[in-house]
Write a protein that holds these residues in place. Structure first.
Motif: not given
Length: 175
Positions: A39-52, A91-102
């Motif tokens: 939705p926005t860069i601030q809403e990455l938790h709702a993102s779709k990410i696919e890498i090939e 999952i955002p931990s704060d404004e700069e840190l995230y945990t990305l699982t995939g």
């Protein structure tokens, strides 16, 4: 949903592995595509990410080693030409840190992996667009993905460590 493109000139998918218990071999994958929507860069938790990632684009700055890595001993690029990553959670931990699982798929083996993500900065480009810079890192066991080739050395060990450090630097432009 906003779409983000990877600034290929300022992004890199890299790895390193301990070699012969002495040093680390570092490498990159030079060819990959990424589909990133949020939705926005601030809403990455709702993102779709696919890498090939194109396996044959591997580079360790040693042509003989690179050819061995894409052979059947390692990645078997003829049978498995791509590596895939699909986000399952962020999952955002704060404004700069995230945990990305995939889900990471190498050689048709899919495992869940978790990256530590740091939002480094936002830059305004000379073309009046915004670029967002992230670093992502994780460690995987290569044997979990069928990358089992190894050889013994006299110093009572193996040539290649099992653990692979993956580091991704990504610059995202919105459009």
């Amino acid at each position: 949903m906003a779409h983000f493109t990877v600034d290929m000139a300022h992004s890199e998918i890299g790895f390193s592995v301990r070699h012969m218990k002495i040093s680390k071999v570092k490498g990159t994958f030079g060819s990959y595509t990424a589909k990133i929507e949020a939705p926005t860069i601030q809403e990455l938790h709702a993102s779709k990410i696919e890498i090939e990632i194109d396996v044959a684009s591997i580079s360790t700055r040693d042509l003989a080693r690179d050819q061995h890595l894409i052979s059947a001993d390692f990645f078997d690029a003829d049978r498995f030409p791509k590596i895939y990553f699909t986000k399952t959670d962020l999952i955002p931990s704060d404004e700069e840190l995230y945990t990305l699982t995939g889900d990471l798929t190498i050689k048709n083996v899919t495992k869940s992996v978790t990256f530590d993500v740091l939002y480094k900065e936002k830059k305004q480009t000379e073309w009046n667009t915004e670029t967002h810079v992230f670093t992502c890192s994780t460690v995987i066991n290569r044997k979990d993905f069928g990358l089992t080739y190894n050889a013994l050395i006299e110093a009572n060990g193996t040539i290649i460590d099992e653990n692979i450090q993956i580091t991704v630097l990504v610059a995202l432009n919105s459009y």
